[in-house]
Design a protein around this motif. Sequence first.
Motif, PDB file in Angstrom:
ATOM      1  N   LEU A 112      -9.716  54.347  48.778  1.00 10.36           N
ATOM      2  CA  LEU A 112     -10.475  53.643  49.818  1.00 10.36           C
ATOM      3  C   LEU A 112     -11.680  54.450  50.303  1.00 10.36           C
ATOM      4  O   LEU A 112     -12.603  53.902  50.911  1.00 10.36           O
ATOM      5  CB  LEU A 112      -9.562  53.308  51.004  1.00 10.36           C
ATOM      6  CG  LEU A 112      -8.534  52.193  50.742  1.00 10.36           C
ATOM      7  CD1 LEU A 112      -7.540  52.101  51.878  1.00 10.36           C
ATOM      8  CD2 LEU A 112      -9.234  50.855  50.524  1.00 10.36           C
ATOM      9  N   LYS A 113     -11.668  55.761  50.036  1.00  8.32           N
ATOM     10  CA  LYS A 113     -12.793  56.614  50.452  1.00  8.32           C
ATOM     11  C   LYS A 113     -13.848  56.738  49.340  1.00  8.32           C
ATOM     12  O   LYS A 113     -14.879  57.358  49.541  1.00  8.32           O
ATOM     13  CB  LYS A 113     -12.278  58.004  50.844  1.00  8.32           C
ATOM     14  CG  LYS A 113     -11.499  57.967  52.143  1.00  8.32           C
ATOM     15  CD  LYS A 113     -10.866  59.294  52.437  1.00  8.32           C
ATOM     16  CE  LYS A 113      -9.968  59.142  53.664  1.00  8.32           C
ATOM     17  NZ  LYS A 113      -9.054  60.247  53.803  1.00  8.32           N
ATOM     18  N   TYR A 114     -13.530  56.183  48.182  1.00  6.30           N
ATOM     19  CA  TYR A 114     -14.507  56.213  47.078  1.00  6.30           C
ATOM     20  C   TYR A 114     -15.596  55.182  47.365  1.00  6.30           C
ATOM     21  O   TYR A 114     -15.321  54.096  47.891  1.00  6.30           O
ATOM     22  CB  TYR A 114     -13.802  55.899  45.754  1.00  6.30           C
ATOM     23  CG  TYR A 114     -14.696  56.003  44.540  1.00  6.30           C
ATOM     24  CD1 TYR A 114     -15.085  57.244  44.052  1.00  6.30           C
ATOM     25  CD2 TYR A 114     -15.156  54.860  43.897  1.00  6.30           C
ATOM     26  CE1 TYR A 114     -15.923  57.337  42.938  1.00  6.30           C
ATOM     27  CE2 TYR A 114     -15.977  54.941  42.781  1.00  6.30           C
ATOM     28  CZ  TYR A 114     -16.359  56.189  42.304  1.00  6.30           C
ATOM     29  OH  TYR A 114     -17.181  56.290  41.211  1.00  6.30           O
ATOM     30  N   ARG A 115     -16.812  55.552  46.992  1.00  9.53           N
ATOM     31  CA  ARG A 115     -17.956  54.684  47.319  1.00  9.53           C
ATOM     32  C   ARG A 115     -17.760  53.248  46.785  1.00  9.53           C
ATOM     33  O   ARG A 115     -17.295  53.058  45.668  1.00  9.53           O
ATOM     34  CB  ARG A 115     -19.261  55.270  46.774  1.00  9.53           C
ATOM     35  CG  ARG A 115     -19.310  55.393  45.266  1.00  9.53           C
ATOM     36  CD  ARG A 115     -20.664  55.924  44.798  1.00  9.53           C
ATOM     37  NE  ARG A 115     -20.731  55.919  43.347  1.00  9.53           N
ATOM     38  CZ  ARG A 115     -20.287  56.902  42.587  1.00  9.53           C
ATOM     39  NH1 ARG A 115     -19.727  57.967  43.148  1.00  9.53           N
ATOM     40  NH2 ARG A 115     -20.382  56.826  41.277  1.00  9.53           N
ATOM     41  N   ASN A 116     -18.101  52.281  47.622  1.00  5.99           N
ATOM     42  CA  ASN A 116     -18.108  50.865  47.272  1.00  5.99           C
ATOM     43  C   ASN A 116     -16.720  50.244  47.079  1.00  5.99           C
ATOM     44  O   ASN A 116     -16.608  49.105  46.668  1.00  5.99           O
ATOM     45  CB  ASN A 116     -18.970  50.612  46.019  1.00  5.99           C
ATOM     46  CG  ASN A 116     -19.502  49.185  45.999  1.00  5.99           C
ATOM     47  OD1 ASN A 116     -19.657  48.568  47.061  1.00  5.99           O
ATOM     48  ND2 ASN A 116     -19.755  48.653  44.827  1.00  5.99           N
ATOM     49  N   VAL A 117     -15.625  50.981  47.364  1.00  2.90           N
ATOM     50  CA  VAL A 117     -14.283  50.382  47.280  1.00  2.90           C
ATOM     51  C   VAL A 117     -13.909  49.824  48.650  1.00  2.90           C
ATOM     52  O   VAL A 117     -13.884  50.532  49.645  1.00  2.90           O
ATOM     53  CB  VAL A 117     -13.229  51.406  46.798  1.00  2.90           C
ATOM     54  CG1 VAL A 117     -11.820  50.833  46.955  1.00  2.90           C
ATOM     55  CG2 VAL A 117     -13.474  51.771  45.337  1.00  2.90           C
TER      56      VAL A 117
END
Length: 517
Positions: free
Chosen positions: A21-26
Amino acid sequence: DNQVKIRGFRIELGEIESKLLKYRNVKEAVVIAREDENKQKYLCAYVVLNNKEDKVDKVDIKKYLQESLPEYMIPSYFMTIENIPLTHNQKINRRELPEPDETGLIANEYKEASNEIEKRLVEIYKDVLGVEIVGVNDNFFDLGGHSLKATVLASKIHRELDVEVPLKEIFKSPTVVEIASYISKSSISKYKKIKRVEEREYYEASSAQKRMYTLQQIDKENKTYNMPGIFEIEGEVNRKKIEETFIKLIERHEILRTYFETVDGEIVQKVKTDYNFKVKEVNEECTIEELMDKFVRKFELEKAPLFRVEIANIKDKKYFLIDMHHIIGDGVSMEIMIKEFTELYSGKELKPLEIQYKDFSKYQNDYLRSKEIEREKEYWLEIFKEKPPVLNLPYDYERPEIQRFDGDSVNFVIDEEKTSLLRSIAKENGCTMQMLMMAIFNVFLYKNSGEEDIVVGVPVSGREHADLENSIGMFVNTLAIRNKMDLSGSFIDLLKLVKENSLKAYENQSLQFEELV
């Protein structure tokens, strides 16, 4: 609990999801465990993106997760979906998640052993780590390895391949392919088995046993060195069968029928043949705490067996209680005892033991009297050539003249986010979580005492020799690890120092604490 078991490891799926959830665009993420056609479990991640026209860079997202998660927690598939299916109760409907296909598969980096040394190392890795699949490029520490397991790994490599691999080499080169390369360039060092001693009236006690015996004589009523445990039992209880199983264990492990005396001023151990062991069954109207207070009693070291077992009925619940004196066992011993009890109780035949604890005592005492120990002695005397300062902490009470063991514990849980961050720091610096916690503990002690030169006692299992892996007994040693902080440096500088000092201490762990004192 949303936990699954993959390759022998228990995994919290929520921890992987929170990282995704902290990965970009997720926008949303769900991770589930699936089975392939060979009934092997694997992880599959499903993500919903903020922008539908975007695509997931699978290689990049894998690299991102690898920064803070061990290899066995990295999903094999990353599938992009438009939305997460929900049940009528607005909970995630995992059954409706689509089957993964090759579009979500990340190229598998698993690589099989290519030569005999690698094949044998793969089997040793599996045995030490308790996992089913190991590739030659898998990192020992990513698969759940730590300092204790690294010591066991080095010992088993020596036994199986007649090559000594230093602990620092395992930290430097933690994959099968790297250690195989080191072995291929190393000279042969024949593995020495622990020999059995001839039968006699009594045997010299080990260093740890002498320590325990002496401490117990100072205060014979002291129960500090009792090792109690309690288990709730489900189903029928066969007291007679439990008793018969423990008698088999006592016959198997001589240490369970060993007692202690002094002969000509020397502490010795004697193995009893005519012992009496009974499992009592009691009915009580009390709390579990009151039950344990009644059960945990002092042991007389001159009488075997130095452990007791009881079955207790409280209201409609049944409990299995066990207590052992530390002089005949340690934490690993308790695990071995419970494991072998379970196997014997279920009718399994156990492979006979090659050595007994008294054989280890002779082996250890011979080593402590040999010239080989001088190298370790020199290391420790150099570390303590200057006496360390007393650590003056702001205690609530004055220390009593006679040491007591009254006190309390403060327990807390570190949340997922901090745990992930800690894992990430440990991984980036090639150290174990224990080393990281040790560095943090040193900072904590400095902040509370103002002292920069700190000695912390670290217990080690003392089972460096591969012949000891199934032995019950007291093997534990304490390493006095000294770290001098450089206040002009960073925390990472301290972590590197702690790692270096810990590895050196582990490599010189045969010198016993009381000998150093």
